[in-house]
Design a protein around this motif. Structure first.
Motif, short mmCIF file in Angstrom:
data_model
loop_
_atom_site.label_atom_id
_atom_site.label_comp_id
_atom_site.label_asym_id
_atom_site.label_seq_id
_atom_site.Cartn_x
_atom_site.Cartn_y
_atom_site.Cartn_z
N MET A 1 0.85 -1.22 0.00
CA MET A 1 0.00 0.00 0.00
C MET A 1 0.87 1.25 0.00
N GLU A 2 0.71 2.01 -1.04
CA GLU A 2 1.52 3.23 -1.17
C GLU A 2 0.65 4.46 -0.99
N LEU A 3 1.04 5.33 -0.13
CA LEU A 3 0.30 6.57 0.03
C LEU A 3 1.13 7.74 -0.49
N THR A 4 0.45 8.73 -1.08
CA THR A 4 1.15 9.94 -1.48
C THR A 4 1.42 10.79 -0.24
N THR A 5 2.21 11.83 -0.43
CA THR A 5 2.51 12.74 0.68
C THR A 5 1.22 13.36 1.22
N ALA A 6 0.38 13.81 0.31
CA ALA A 6 -0.88 14.44 0.74
C ALA A 6 -1.73 13.44 1.52
N GLU A 7 -1.81 12.23 1.01
CA GLU A 7 -2.62 11.22 1.70
C GLU A 7 -2.06 10.94 3.10
N GLU A 8 -0.76 10.87 3.20
CA GLU A 8 -0.14 10.66 4.52
C GLU A 8 -0.50 11.78 5.48
N ASN A 9 -0.49 13.00 4.96
CA ASN A 9 -0.82 14.13 5.84
C ASN A 9 -2.27 14.08 6.31
N TYR A 10 -3.16 13.77 5.40
CA TYR A 10 -4.56 13.64 5.79
C TYR A 10 -4.72 12.55 6.84
N LEU A 11 -4.11 11.42 6.57
CA LEU A 11 -4.29 10.28 7.46
C LEU A 11 -3.74 10.57 8.85
N LYS A 12 -2.62 11.24 8.88
CA LYS A 12 -2.02 11.61 10.15
C LYS A 12 -2.97 12.53 10.92
N ALA A 13 -3.51 13.52 10.22
CA ALA A 13 -4.43 14.46 10.87
C ALA A 13 -5.65 13.71 11.40
N ILE A 14 -6.17 12.80 10.59
CA ILE A 14 -7.35 12.03 11.00
C ILE A 14 -7.03 11.20 12.24
N TYR A 15 -5.86 10.59 12.21
CA TYR A 15 -5.47 9.78 13.37
C TYR A 15 -5.40 10.63 14.64
N HIS A 16 -4.73 11.77 14.55
CA HIS A 16 -4.60 12.64 15.72
C HIS A 16 -5.97 13.10 16.22
N LEU A 17 -6.84 13.50 15.28
CA LEU A 17 -8.16 13.97 15.67
C LEU A 17 -8.99 12.84 16.29
N SER A 18 -8.83 11.64 15.76
CA SER A 18 -9.58 10.50 16.31
C SER A 18 -9.15 10.21 17.74
N GLU A 19 -7.86 10.39 17.99
CA GLU A 19 -7.34 10.08 19.32
C GLU A 19 -7.90 11.02 20.37
N GLU A 20 -7.76 12.31 20.11
CA GLU A 20 -8.19 13.29 21.10
C GLU A 20 -9.69 13.50 21.08
N GLY A 21 -10.19 13.93 19.91
CA GLY A 21 -11.62 14.22 19.76
C GLY A 21 -12.41 12.99 20.15
N LYS A 22 -13.38 13.15 20.98
CA LYS A 22 -14.18 12.03 21.48
C LYS A 22 -14.88 11.27 20.35
N LYS A 23 -15.92 11.89 19.82
CA LYS A 23 -16.74 11.21 18.84
C LYS A 23 -16.10 11.17 17.47
N SER A 24 -16.90 11.28 16.43
CA SER A 24 -16.33 11.13 15.08
C SER A 24 -15.67 12.43 14.61
N VAL A 25 -14.78 12.28 13.66
CA VAL A 25 -14.00 13.39 13.12
C VAL A 25 -14.77 14.05 11.99
N SER A 26 -14.91 15.36 12.05
CA SER A 26 -15.69 16.04 11.02
C SER A 26 -14.80 16.54 9.88
#
Lengths: 220, 220
Positions: free
Chosen positions: A1-26
């Motif tokens: 599975m290869e991710l582009t730089t942009a995809e990596e950045n999105y995924l990282k942001a989503i991961y961080h938001l999922s961790e802290e933010g209680k419910k779902s990520v908007s």
DNA sequence: ATTAAAAACTAGGCTAAACTAAATAATGGT
DNA sequence: ACCATTATTTAGTTTAGCCTAGTTTTTAAT
């Protein structure tokens, strides 16, 4: 599975938001986190869904998958290892590393990261005290407590800060409350929540509740 | 002046081709060098011309400008510094560094390069013996001679190789003829052009003309 | 329960960088 | 000097990632 730089950045942001933010990520949260427009986020979510790093149903929100989590942690691992390198070896200040690490984290070379990890002596925490996942994405996160919530006479080690703004980090450096410092709570003022601590068994330090609540300690 | 990663790669290739290739650099040469199609090169040449890093008149060839040269040398400087880092600090083999350095050279941070340079102790040559330009693009390239062209009893220091294929580099490593090694010519066989050298004043080594002609020596 | 506001999404367009196919310019051999 | 070959450029697509504008869905307030 290869991710582009942009995809990596999105995924990282989503991961961080999922961790802290209680419910779902908007969608809006993500847009704010990576400084882009909600429309671009919608687009990307569809793509990340197709790649199965998130589970996505439009209008219904998203959930990061196990695969996604693993990939995000790999990027985070790289980011934090580079931060250690920049601070420990190249003598960058705490507040200078983020931008550069943001670029370095996208370098693709498993061997490089393996060697870098060894070279840095397998650090477990980055300069901000955040834990560095291992190559399988496991994070050994020890229980941490805000300094202002500790009791008198309790000791521990500073392992992280909540507010990692440049101003705050400089302040901490100046007063000698660096990551890794061994501290002990000498006194707490009930009235305003300020605390007095002993640093490295020699220096006493007063700090307001505001400051103390931003310092995370591993109790011992 | 800001260049994209792709533009940096084109410019670097053009610079290298201009240095070695006698006359003007052709579209086809560039395409071959960076593994792309001539049509893509034409497109990019127009853009590089507009940015004034080359002087370009279609069908007539191109010439790299002073500005272009400076920018190319900056990229080359970064590439070679990273190679030194990978070999000296992370213990990569000579033949493992290129791909990774190819990525690292595009990281944008003047401070990072400045610190890296200092950390590596201001190296003047990369692991292949190629000179590292300074931050202004100056290259201190000392006169070098192929090992097979030296005379008996002449001494010097190995500073570069012409053929930097993995196989050749591994061979050199094995026999102990590393970059930086001090050598002296003990004997030359007229018949086949092979030479016998003394390495680091202890080890004698035979090598064919083929091998010797690929090793560059700074005479002393 | 309705509807106004907020959130999220779609459509269409832009740029960078690549490609293929087609057109045009330069060159070399006789 | 001609013409075939080769080199180079143009035209037209494609993909990734972003944008603005407009539409649809959800939500929250009355």
């Amino acid at each position: 599975m290869e991710l582009t730089t942009a995809e990596e950045n999105y995924l990282k942001a989503i991961y961080h938001l999922s961790e802290e933010g209680k419910k779902s990520v908007s969608t809006n949260d993500i847009a704010a986190a990576i400084q882009t427009k909600p429309a671009s986020v919608s687009d990307m979510l569809r793509k990340l869904g197709e790649k199965e790093v998130i589970q996505y149903r439009k209008y219904y929100g998203l959930q990061i998958t196990e695969l996604g989590k693993r990939l995000a942690l790999q990027t985070i691992r790289k980011h934090r290892l580079w931060e250690v390198f920049l601070v420990d070896k190249l003598h960058f200040a705490w507040d200078e590393v983020h931008e550069v690490a943001e670029q370095l984290e996208h370098i693709q070379s498993p061997l490089l990261i393996e060697r870098l990890d060894a070279y840095l002596n397998y650090p477990k925490f980055d300069p901000h005290g955040d834990p560095i996942p291992d190559e399988y994405g496991d994070v050994r996160s020890r229980p941490r407590i805000a300094l202002n919530e500790m009791n008198i006479d309790q000791g521990g080690q500073i392992v992280a800060v909540k507010d990692s703004s440049a101003a705050f980090l400089r302040y901490l450096d100046k007063v000698g409350a660096y990551i890794g410092a061994r501290i002990k709570v000498l006194d707490k003022v009930e009235f305003d929540g300020s605390v007095e601590i002993l640093v490295d068994q020699k220096k006493t330090l007063f700090m307001s509740k505001d400051v103390a609540s931003n310092i995370l300690v591993l109790q011992s």
